[in-house]
Design an enzyme around this catalytic site. Structure first.
Site, mmCIF file in Angstrom:
data_model
loop_
_atom_site.group_PDB
_atom_site.id
_atom_site.type_symbol
_atom_site.label_atom_id
_atom_site.label_comp_id
_atom_site.label_asym_id
_atom_site.label_seq_id
_atom_site.Cartn_x
_atom_site.Cartn_y
_atom_site.Cartn_z
ATOM 1 N N LYS A 23 75.061 -26.137 3.375
ATOM 2 C CA LYS A 23 75.504 -25.203 2.330
ATOM 3 C C LYS A 23 74.331 -24.441 1.721
ATOM 4 C CE LYS A 23 76.205 -26.809 -2.007
ATOM 5 N NZ LYS A 23 75.505 -26.093 -3.085
ATOM 6 N N ASN A 24 73.301 -25.206 1.315
ATOM 7 C CA ASN A 24 72.214 -24.562 0.575
ATOM 8 C C ASN A 24 71.316 -23.707 1.459
ATOM 9 O OD1 ASN A 24 73.216 -25.608 -1.733
ATOM 10 N ND2 ASN A 24 71.737 -27.289 -1.911
ATOM 11 N N CYS A 119 74.283 -24.538 -16.297
ATOM 12 C CA CYS A 119 75.444 -25.150 -15.656
ATOM 13 C C CYS A 119 75.481 -26.617 -16.049
ATOM 14 C CB CYS A 119 75.418 -24.961 -14.154
ATOM 15 S SG CYS A 119 74.310 -26.038 -13.297
ATOM 16 N N ARG A 124 68.715 -24.668 -15.908
ATOM 17 C CA ARG A 124 68.523 -23.924 -14.657
ATOM 18 C C ARG A 124 68.133 -22.460 -14.887
ATOM 19 N NH1 ARG A 124 72.793 -25.746 -10.242
ATOM 20 N NH2 ARG A 124 71.077 -25.246 -8.867
ATOM 21 N N ASP A 310 69.821 -34.145 -5.040
ATOM 22 C CA ASP A 310 71.227 -33.968 -4.666
ATOM 23 C C ASP A 310 71.846 -35.252 -4.119
ATOM 24 O OD1 ASP A 310 71.011 -31.377 -5.485
ATOM 25 O OD2 ASP A 310 70.727 -30.550 -3.487
ATOM 26 N N ARG A 402 83.237 -27.359 -3.364
ATOM 27 C CA ARG A 402 82.126 -26.399 -3.258
ATOM 28 C C ARG A 402 81.169 -26.779 -2.137
ATOM 29 N NH1 ARG A 402 79.272 -24.892 -8.722
ATOM 30 N NH2 ARG A 402 78.194 -23.708 -7.145
HETATM 31 N N1 EPU Z 1 63.604 -23.864 -12.773
HETATM 32 C C1 EPU Z 1 63.103 -23.191 -13.867
HETATM 33 N N2 EPU Z 1 62.878 -21.844 -13.736
HETATM 34 C C2 EPU Z 1 63.141 -21.168 -12.571
HETATM 35 C C3 EPU Z 1 63.642 -21.871 -11.474
HETATM 36 C C4 EPU Z 1 63.867 -23.239 -11.586
HETATM 37 O O1 EPU Z 1 62.868 -23.761 -14.926
HETATM 38 O O2 EPU Z 1 62.918 -19.946 -12.523
HETATM 39 C C5 EPU Z 1 63.869 -25.316 -12.893
HETATM 40 C C6 EPU Z 1 65.383 -25.583 -12.842
HETATM 41 O O3 EPU Z 1 65.971 -25.452 -14.112
HETATM 42 C C7 EPU Z 1 65.452 -26.994 -12.280
HETATM 43 C C8 EPU Z 1 64.220 -27.090 -11.389
HETATM 44 O O4 EPU Z 1 63.374 -25.986 -11.766
HETATM 45 O O5 EPU Z 1 65.324 -27.914 -13.337
HETATM 46 C C9 EPU Z 1 64.497 -27.006 -9.892
HETATM 47 O O6 EPU Z 1 65.191 -25.815 -9.604
HETATM 48 P P1 EPU Z 1 65.191 -25.074 -8.209
HETATM 49 O O7 EPU Z 1 64.948 -23.626 -8.455
HETATM 50 O O8 EPU Z 1 64.295 -25.780 -7.247
HETATM 51 O O9 EPU Z 1 66.698 -25.304 -7.730
HETATM 52 P P2 EPU Z 1 67.766 -24.238 -7.292
HETATM 53 O O10 EPU Z 1 67.205 -23.288 -6.315
HETATM 54 O O11 EPU Z 1 68.465 -23.691 -8.486
HETATM 55 C C10 EPU Z 1 68.563 -25.645 -5.219
HETATM 56 C C11 EPU Z 1 69.851 -26.208 -4.725
HETATM 57 C C12 EPU Z 1 70.274 -27.370 -5.614
HETATM 58 C C13 EPU Z 1 69.178 -28.425 -5.584
HETATM 59 C C14 EPU Z 1 67.829 -27.798 -6.018
HETATM 60 C C15 EPU Z 1 66.665 -28.763 -5.917
HETATM 61 C C16 EPU Z 1 70.952 -24.288 -3.812
HETATM 62 C C17 EPU Z 1 72.094 -23.366 -3.866
HETATM 63 N N3 EPU Z 1 70.876 -25.197 -4.775
HETATM 64 O O12 EPU Z 1 68.808 -25.197 -6.549
HETATM 65 O O13 EPU Z 1 71.456 -27.909 -5.019
HETATM 66 O O14 EPU Z 1 69.503 -29.464 -6.484
HETATM 67 O O15 EPU Z 1 67.549 -26.659 -5.181
HETATM 68 O O16 EPU Z 1 66.557 -29.291 -4.640
HETATM 69 O O17 EPU Z 1 70.129 -24.199 -2.913
HETATM 70 C C18 EPU Z 1 73.586 -28.909 -4.980
HETATM 71 O O18 EPU Z 1 73.671 -28.586 -3.780
HETATM 72 O O19 EPU Z 1 74.387 -29.713 -5.528
HETATM 73 C C19 EPU Z 1 72.494 -28.351 -5.796
HETATM 74 C C20 EPU Z 1 72.516 -28.340 -7.126
#
Ligand code: EPU
Length: 438
Positions: A23-24, A119, A124, A310, A402
């Site tokens: 998915k991701n 969320c 996030r 995750d 999802r």
């Molecule tokens: N963060 C910030 N500022 C930013 C970006 C991130 O503070 O600009 C913080 C976030 O709030 C979070 C942490 O950094 O606390 C990690 O966030 P990251 O950006 O790495 O995660 P993401 O890209 O939003 C993806 C996956 C998540 C998975 C995370 C970590 C997708 C669609 N989602 O999220 O997957 O938990 O990486 O591996 O790729 C799931 O599949 O259930 C899911 C939540």
């Protein structure tokens, strides 16, 4: 109609299950496909609500789509992009759609994308995405809940991420594909999904090296040199980990097919320490089994290659009946213990203090009515239902849909007694689960 699962716990899962596309990863590949003024075909696309949302985002931008659910493929024809706006109605449903910003900047030099907001699992933020895009030369304004980015000329540069954010790394990679010169992302995320995105982008003509390490270099290419291609998404390591845990949780034995075991090294290691047997059957299949009560372990969630956040809720469910006390530290999200109150209602002994959870293994869980609060917390409750004595009802399945394709069908094939029903059918009238209806 509100759909629910009814699970009759206590069955050992046996047989085999095949894992779908990640998915991701696929969500970002779909976003990236608008870089090509032509058609790209992506295979191994799982049938998930989140995929539908991303397809709606692309369709709103003017892309033409053919989604073949039997072949599990999507053709994206992005010859004509007629809009640069991703609406709040879609982005608020799925944060991953924010990745379209980098793709729009690369393709159209402009993007207007709703800010996703927080969320259930945490705040996030997207500040690293925005700061990085500005460093590349984009002019960004935030107005009326939307990010307006204009980037007539992006120039490659060094960008250091404060934390290795998956989403920020992806947005910056996408934006930098057509920037002038080289961009170096330092402290980049190293997840397999990042490598998949880089491989996809290189397949359509980008020039990216270093994906999968903490330093990614994107040498800008001309937009016109990007071309049509076909690409197959990697298997979903989190779906794979979920089935492995379900087999272990129910003292079963099963083959998990279509996986890349190397993507799950840290998780496998913890399962083995808990007492599971994991054998490589062939390069993309593992055999998982477990006979005895598990032993508790401690772990801290970390960016890849550390223990995946995750799979944290799912591993917590395993600890609820393990022998001893396990301590989990969630280091990525502020609020990712949403499953705790429901696990307690099923008899788990969990003490939570901020981002630490102490789980004292009990003899067994008992069925209860519980509700999925987010995708992975929901999957954790399904596991708990499979382990528990008696019947468990799980509400709010839209969270689970999802990210888990045909969850109940795959579990049912492994021997689980699980059924999806809606409020129209009274649970009392279902009696013994009628397998012909599954
Ligand atoms: N963060 C910030 N500022 C930013 C970006 C991130 O503070 O600009 C913080 C976030 O709030 C979070 C942490 O950094 O606390 C990690 O966030 P990251 O950006 O790495 O995660 P993401 O890209 O939003 C993806 C996956 C998540 C998975 C995370 C970590 C997708 C669609 N989602 O999220 O997957 O938990 O990486 O591996 O790729 C799931 O599949 O259930 C899911 C939540």
């Amino acid at each position: 109609m509100a759909e629910k699962f009814k699970i009759h716990g206590g069955e050992s899962l046996k047989g085999e299950v095949s894992i779908g596309g990640a998915k991701n990863s696929v969500l970002k590949l779909l976003a990236a496909s608008i870089l090509v003024k032509g058609c790209t075909k992506i295979y191994n696309v799982p049938d998930l609500t989140d995929v539908s949302i991303m397809l709606n985002v692309l369709s709103d931008l003017g892309a033409k789509l053919i989604y073949d659910k039997n072949e599990k493929s999507v053709v994206v024809d992005a010859t004509n992009i007629t809009s640069v706006t991703a609406k709040y109605e879609l982005v608020s449903k799925m944060r991953a759609s924010f990745t379209i910003l980098g793709a729009l900047i690369s393709r159209c030099k402009e993007g207007i994308v709703a800010l996703p907001g927080g969320c259930a699992i945490g705040e996030r933020r997207v500040d690293f995405h925005i700061k990085g895009l500005e460093t590349l030369g984009a002019k960004i304004k935030i107005e009326n809940g939307y990010v307006h980015a204009k980037a007539p000329k992006l120039v490659g540069t060094d960008i250091y991420l404060d934390i290795p954010s998956v989403g920020a790394t992806e947005n910056l990679m996408l934006a930098a594909v057509t920037a002038q010169g080289s961009t170096r992302i330092q402290n980049a995320a190293q997840e397999p999904e990042i490598v998949d995105l880089a491989n996809f982008l290189n397949t359509i003509g980008a020039d990216i090296t270093g994906a999968g390490t903490s330093e990614i270099v994107i040498n800008g290419v001309k937009q016109e040199s990007l071309h049509s291609a076909e690409y197959t998404t990697i298997p979903d390591r989190i779906e794979a980990g979920t089935y492995m845990a379900a087999v272990v949780a129910t003292k079963g034995k099963a083959l998990i097919r279509n996986i890349y075991p190397a993507h799950l090294t840290f998780f496998n290691d913890k399962l083995i320490k808990m007492g599971a047997n994991i054998k490589l059957a062939d390069p993309t299949t593992i055999e998982v089994s477990c006979r005895n009560r598990l032993t508790s372990v401690n772990f801290v969630t970390q960016p890849y290659p550390g223990f995946p956040t995750d799979l944290q809720a799912i591993a917590m469910t395993l600890l609820t009946t393990a022998n001893g006390v396990g301590i989990i530290t969630e280091s990525l999200y502020e609020n990712r213990f949403m499953q705790v109150p429901d696990l307690r209602r099923m008899g788990a002994d969990i003490h939570q203090d901020r981002n630490h959870a102490i789980i004292k293994g009990v003899k067994n869980l008992t069925g209860a009515t519980v509700a999925a609060s987010d995708l992975r917390a929901g999957a954790a409750l399904v596991l708990a239902g499979l382990m528990a004595n008696g019947d468990t009802i799980i509400e709010k399945l839209h969270h689970i849909d999802r990210g888990y394709e045909a969850f109940e069908h795959k579990l049912h094939k492994l021997g689980a007694k699980i059924q999806r029903f809606n409020d129209e059918i009274s649970v009392n009238n279902m009696g013994v689960l009628n397998e012909s209806r599954l």
